[in-house]
Design a protein around this motif. Structure first.
Motif, PDB file in Angstrom:
ATOM      1  N   ARG A  19      -7.904 110.836 -58.125  1.00 23.01           N
ATOM      2  CA  ARG A  19      -6.879 110.091 -58.861  1.00 23.01           C
ATOM      3  C   ARG A  19      -5.471 110.505 -58.440  1.00 23.01           C
ATOM      4  O   ARG A  19      -4.509 109.774 -58.660  1.00 23.01           O
ATOM      5  CB  ARG A  19      -7.017 110.332 -60.371  1.00 23.01           C
ATOM      6  N   PHE A  20      -5.357 111.694 -57.827  1.00 24.83           N
ATOM      7  CA  PHE A  20      -4.055 112.227 -57.437  1.00 24.83           C
ATOM      8  C   PHE A  20      -4.102 112.668 -55.969  1.00 24.83           C
ATOM      9  O   PHE A  20      -4.139 113.857 -55.673  1.00 24.83           O
ATOM     10  CB  PHE A  20      -3.684 113.412 -58.336  1.00 24.83           C
ATOM     11  N   PRO A  21      -4.092 111.700 -55.023  1.00 25.48           N
ATOM     12  CA  PRO A  21      -4.268 112.053 -53.613  1.00 25.48           C
ATOM     13  C   PRO A  21      -3.010 112.606 -52.949  1.00 25.48           C
ATOM     14  O   PRO A  21      -3.089 113.152 -51.851  1.00 25.48           O
ATOM     15  CB  PRO A  21      -4.669 110.728 -52.972  1.00 25.48           C
ATOM     16  N   ASN A  22      -1.865 112.467 -53.582  1.00 23.51           N
ATOM     17  CA  ASN A  22      -0.613 112.874 -52.955  1.00 23.51           C
ATOM     18  C   ASN A  22      -0.384 114.373 -53.062  1.00 23.51           C
ATOM     19  O   ASN A  22      -1.038 115.076 -53.836  1.00 23.51           O
ATOM     20  CB  ASN A  22       0.556 112.123 -53.599  1.00 23.51           C
ATOM     21  N   THR A  23       0.584 114.850 -52.294  1.00 20.89           N
ATOM     22  CA  THR A  23       0.917 116.264 -52.303  1.00 20.89           C
ATOM     23  C   THR A  23       1.492 116.689 -53.640  1.00 20.89           C
ATOM     24  O   THR A  23       1.197 117.779 -54.137  1.00 20.89           O
ATOM     25  CB  THR A  23       1.933 116.568 -51.186  1.00 20.89           C
ATOM     26  N   ASN A  24       2.308 115.846 -54.241  1.00 23.52           N
ATOM     27  CA  ASN A  24       2.915 116.171 -55.523  1.00 23.52           C
ATOM     28  C   ASN A  24       1.841 116.137 -56.617  1.00 23.52           C
ATOM     29  O   ASN A  24       1.270 115.093 -56.919  1.00 23.52           O
ATOM     30  CB  ASN A  24       4.023 115.172 -55.840  1.00 23.52           C
ATOM     31  N   GLN A  25       1.585 117.282 -57.215  1.00 27.89           N
ATOM     32  CA  GLN A  25       0.512 117.406 -58.200  1.00 27.89           C
ATOM     33  C   GLN A  25       1.024 117.477 -59.644  1.00 27.89           C
ATOM     34  O   GLN A  25       0.309 117.895 -60.543  1.00 27.89           O
ATOM     35  CB  GLN A  25      -0.328 118.645 -57.890  1.00 27.89           C
ATOM     36  N   ARG A  27       1.643 115.048 -61.825  1.00 25.30           N
ATOM     37  CA  ARG A  27       0.856 114.203 -62.743  1.00 25.30           C
ATOM     38  C   ARG A  27      -0.522 114.787 -62.988  1.00 25.30           C
ATOM     39  O   ARG A  27      -1.063 114.691 -64.095  1.00 25.30           O
ATOM     40  CB  ARG A  27       0.743 112.785 -62.183  1.00 25.30           C
ATOM     41  N   ASN A  28      -1.101 115.394 -61.963  1.00 22.10           N
ATOM     42  CA  ASN A  28      -2.401 116.041 -62.108  1.00 22.10           C
ATOM     43  C   ASN A  28      -2.285 117.187 -63.117  1.00 22.10           C
ATOM     44  O   ASN A  28      -3.146 117.340 -63.996  1.00 22.10           O
ATOM     45  CB  ASN A  28      -2.865 116.562 -60.752  1.00 22.10           C
TER      46      ASN A  28
END
Length: 85
Positions: A19-25, A27-28
């Protein structure tokens, strides 16, 4: 349940979440914080053991800065937390 307990004990860092594939975590981090509090609230309302919620707590503690977590905890106590728990 023993398999889950073994995985939790061998836990090192937060695993990949599709659900959170980007580098910025960010939101995760926030989502796992919410999931922990929702899980513990739901299980404690039913009178069940809240140990399955430990997974979310371990993940958000490895992803979130401690200053964010302490701020969110203070907001929950004050009743001004922006998330829906």
């Amino acid at each position: 349940m023993a398999e889950i307990d073994a995985k939790i004990k061998n836990y090192r860092t937060a695993p990949f979440d599709a659900r959170f594939p980007n580098t910025n975590q960010t939101r995760n981090c926030f989502q796992n914080y919410l999931d922990f509090h929702r899980c513990s609230k739901a299980l404690s309302a039913k009178g069940q053991d809240v140990s399955p919620c430990d997974w979310y707590q371990r993940v958000y503690k490895s992803l979130c800065p401690l200053s964010w977590v302490s701020k969110w905890d203070d907001q929950i106590e004050a009743g001004s937390f922006p998330g829906k728990i």
